[in-house]
Design a protein around this motif. Sequence first.
Motif, PDB file in Angstrom:
ATOM      1  N   GLU A  17       0.813  -1.224   0.000  1.00 32.14           N
ATOM      2  CA  GLU A  17       0.000   0.000   0.000  1.00 32.14           C
ATOM      3  C   GLU A  17       0.847   1.275   0.000  1.00 32.14           C
ATOM      4  OE1 GLU A  17      -3.301   0.443  -0.400  1.00 32.14           O
ATOM      5  OE2 GLU A  17      -3.395  -1.722  -0.738  1.00 32.14           O
ATOM      6  N   LYS A  24       1.892   1.633  -3.674  1.00 30.55           N
ATOM      7  CA  LYS A  24       0.876   1.480  -4.711  1.00 30.55           C
ATOM      8  C   LYS A  24       0.496   2.808  -5.368  1.00 30.55           C
ATOM      9  CE  LYS A  24      -2.236  -1.618  -4.052  1.00 30.55           C
ATOM     10  NZ  LYS A  24      -3.422  -2.388  -3.657  1.00 30.55           N
ATOM     11  N   GLY A  25       0.312   3.834  -4.586  1.00 30.98           N
ATOM     12  CA  GLY A  25      -0.076   5.144  -5.137  1.00 30.98           C
ATOM     13  C   GLY A  25       0.953   5.684  -6.115  1.00 30.98           C
ATOM     14  N   ASP A  26       2.221   5.605  -5.730  1.00 32.68           N
ATOM     15  CA  ASP A  26       3.282   6.104  -6.617  1.00 32.68           C
ATOM     16  C   ASP A  26       3.378   5.266  -7.887  1.00 32.68           C
ATOM     17  OD1 ASP A  26       3.967   8.160  -4.890  1.00 32.68           O
ATOM     18  OD2 ASP A  26       5.494   6.968  -3.862  1.00 32.68           O
ATOM     19  N   CYS A  84       1.032   3.382  -9.295  1.00 32.90           N
ATOM     20  CA  CYS A  84      -0.164   3.543 -10.135  1.00 32.90           C
ATOM     21  C   CYS A  84      -0.200   4.903 -10.819  1.00 32.90           C
ATOM     22  CB  CYS A  84      -1.426   3.307  -9.304  1.00 32.90           C
ATOM     23  SG  CYS A  84      -1.641   1.566  -8.864  1.00 32.90           S
ATOM     24  N   SER A  85       0.441   5.897 -10.221  1.00 33.60           N
ATOM     25  CA  SER A  85       0.465   7.224 -10.851  1.00 33.60           C
ATOM     26  C   SER A  85       1.307   7.223 -12.129  1.00 33.60           C
ATOM     27  CB  SER A  85       0.996   8.277  -9.876  1.00 33.60           C
ATOM     28  OG  SER A  85       2.375   8.082  -9.637  1.00 33.60           O
TER      29      SER A  85
END
Length: 155
Positions: free
Chosen positions: A96, A99-101, A103-104
């Motif tokens: 987690e 994941k944000g980085d 997926c960006s």
Amino acid sequence: MAAPGDAMETTANAPSTLPVDDLILKYLKHQGYTDVEKLFEQKLLSSADAMSKKMAASDDDRLLNYLKMHEANESHPQRYDASYSAFKEWAHSALEIYKGDLCSVLFPLLAHSFLDLVQAGASIGARKFLDKHAEDFPDHTSDISQLRGITEKEH
């Protein structure tokens, strides 16, 4: 008979990579065998020169083979699709905190892959690739519609 400092100068200029070569040069210099010393140094120079040319040629061959392979595989839309899908799956299954980085990066990767395919002359495959993955980016509908307008590398 030569001074000890002279032997060091000769070996410092020699292209030898082995300590044995340095010892041989020192011995020849110390014993006063200057003709043999010069021949030995020339042999070392020619060996080192031949080896460097051979290595440079093999490096050039490997680079050319890599570039040919890369060019041959670059325009295959299936490869782009498989690579993008694998990266997308990996990004979504990451921890987690990452994941944000990860997926960006997906949309820029999609756009660049699409443009690479168009530039390589695979417009139909590029369009299928974009259509397949466009639904993952509802926030980028205007960007995707602009990308759809690019069908040739001259655009």
